[in-house]
Design a protein around this motif. Structure first.
Motif, short mmCIF file in Angstrom:
data_model
loop_
_atom_site.label_atom_id
_atom_site.label_comp_id
_atom_site.label_asym_id
_atom_site.label_seq_id
_atom_site.Cartn_x
_atom_site.Cartn_y
_atom_site.Cartn_z
N ALA A 93 -1.08 47.50 -21.55
CA ALA A 93 -1.30 46.18 -22.14
C ALA A 93 -1.67 46.29 -23.62
N GLY A 94 -2.50 47.26 -23.95
CA GLY A 94 -2.90 47.43 -25.35
C GLY A 94 -1.75 47.82 -26.25
N LEU A 95 -0.93 48.77 -25.80
CA LEU A 95 0.21 49.18 -26.62
C LEU A 95 1.26 48.07 -26.74
N THR A 96 1.45 47.32 -25.66
CA THR A 96 2.39 46.20 -25.72
C THR A 96 1.89 45.14 -26.70
N ALA A 97 0.60 44.83 -26.63
CA ALA A 97 0.04 43.83 -27.55
C ALA A 97 0.07 44.32 -28.99
N LEU A 98 -0.20 45.59 -29.21
CA LEU A 98 -0.14 46.17 -30.55
C LEU A 98 1.27 46.04 -31.13
N PHE A 99 2.26 46.46 -30.36
CA PHE A 99 3.65 46.41 -30.80
C PHE A 99 4.09 44.97 -31.04
N ALA A 100 3.84 44.10 -30.06
CA ALA A 100 4.28 42.71 -30.18
C ALA A 100 3.56 42.00 -31.31
N GLY A 101 2.27 42.25 -31.45
CA GLY A 101 1.51 41.59 -32.52
C GLY A 101 2.03 41.96 -33.89
N TYR A 102 2.24 43.24 -34.12
CA TYR A 102 2.73 43.68 -35.43
C TYR A 102 4.12 43.12 -35.72
N VAL A 103 5.00 43.22 -34.75
CA VAL A 103 6.39 42.79 -34.96
C VAL A 103 6.46 41.28 -35.17
N LEU A 104 5.73 40.51 -34.38
CA LEU A 104 5.79 39.06 -34.53
C LEU A 104 5.16 38.60 -35.84
N LEU B 175 13.68 43.76 -33.73
CA LEU B 175 12.35 44.15 -33.28
C LEU B 175 11.64 43.00 -32.57
N ARG B 176 11.88 41.78 -33.05
CA ARG B 176 11.26 40.62 -32.40
C ARG B 176 11.76 40.47 -30.96
N LEU B 177 13.05 40.63 -30.76
CA LEU B 177 13.58 40.55 -29.41
C LEU B 177 13.06 41.70 -28.55
N ALA B 178 12.91 42.88 -29.12
CA ALA B 178 12.35 44.01 -28.37
C ALA B 178 10.90 43.73 -27.97
N ALA B 179 10.12 43.14 -28.87
CA ALA B 179 8.72 42.82 -28.56
C ALA B 179 8.63 41.76 -27.47
N LEU B 180 9.46 40.73 -27.56
CA LEU B 180 9.45 39.68 -26.54
C LEU B 180 9.90 40.23 -25.19
N ALA B 181 10.87 41.15 -25.19
CA ALA B 181 11.30 41.76 -23.94
C ALA B 181 10.20 42.62 -23.33
N ALA B 182 9.44 43.32 -24.16
CA ALA B 182 8.33 44.14 -23.66
C ALA B 182 7.23 43.28 -23.06
N VAL B 183 6.91 42.17 -23.70
CA VAL B 183 5.88 41.27 -23.16
C VAL B 183 6.35 40.66 -21.84
N ALA B 184 7.59 40.21 -21.79
CA ALA B 184 8.12 39.64 -20.55
C ALA B 184 8.14 40.69 -19.44
N ASP B 185 8.50 41.91 -19.78
CA ASP B 185 8.51 42.99 -18.80
C ASP B 185 7.11 43.27 -18.28
N PHE B 186 6.13 43.28 -19.16
CA PHE B 186 4.75 43.52 -18.72
C PHE B 186 4.31 42.46 -17.71
N VAL B 187 4.60 41.21 -18.01
CA VAL B 187 4.20 40.13 -17.10
C VAL B 187 4.92 40.23 -15.76
N VAL B 188 6.23 40.45 -15.79
CA VAL B 188 7.01 40.48 -14.55
C VAL B 188 6.66 41.70 -13.70
N VAL B 189 6.60 42.88 -14.30
CA VAL B 189 6.31 44.09 -13.53
C VAL B 189 4.89 44.06 -12.98
N THR B 190 3.95 43.51 -13.74
CA THR B 190 2.59 43.38 -13.23
C THR B 190 2.54 42.44 -12.04
N ALA B 191 3.23 41.32 -12.13
CA ALA B 191 3.26 40.37 -11.01
C ALA B 191 3.91 40.99 -9.77
N VAL B 192 5.01 41.70 -9.96
CA VAL B 192 5.68 42.35 -8.84
C VAL B 192 4.80 43.44 -8.24
#
Length: 143
Positions: free
Chosen positions: A47-58, A77-94
């Motif tokens: 979660a921390g690395l995803t937030a770090l990456f997404a925060g910087y890129v956005l 990079l923006r699309l990559a960050a959004l894909a990583a955030v969506a993946d974190f949410v979906v994989v965590t829920a699954v």
């Protein structure tokens, strides 16, 4: 925004996401699993690395959009960050769903080992999906 300020903001966001996720996951699994920190720490790092990456890129994309010159790299990079955030949410829920309703070991395995792998894959695919030449996407062409 200055590059150093962007880095500091992204680091603070990543540290906050790490702390909140680690504490929440550890507390959530504590009644069922004795060593729940072994699940909370990898989830917190992801979660921390995803937030770090997404925060910087956005923030980078926002700054370039404010100047009116958004580079193709920033769009990718923006699309990559959004894909990583969506993946974190979906994989965590699954993973939590599998833990709660199917097989606990498969759910924990997905949360601890599968999540970091899928985050990297989602970010990579998100980066590669954007075409290099966006002028071709202007609309249908007629001859």
């Amino acid at each position: 925004m200055n590059t150093y300020v962007r880095i500091v903001v992204a680091l603070l966001l990543g540290a906050f996401a790490f702390a909140v996720t680690t504490v929440a996951v550890t507390a959530g699994f504590e009644p069922q699993i004795e060593f729940s920190l072994l699940i909370g720490l990898p989830m917190g790092v992801s979660a921390g690395l995803t937030a770090l990456f997404a925060g910087y890129v956005l923030l980078l994309h926002r700054d370039q959009a404010a100047l009116g010159t958004v580079s193709k790299r920033a769009v990718r990079l923006r699309l990559a960050a959004l894909a990583a955030v969506a993946d974190f949410v979906v994989v965590t829920a699954v993973g939590v769903g599998l833990y709660a309703f199917a097989d606990a070991s498969i759910g924990i395995g997905l949360l601890v080992a599968g999540l970091p792998v899928t985050l990297v894959l989602a970010a990579g695919v998100g980066y590669l999906v954007v075409d290099r030449d966006r002028s071709e996407q202007a609309g249908p062409r007629t001859q």
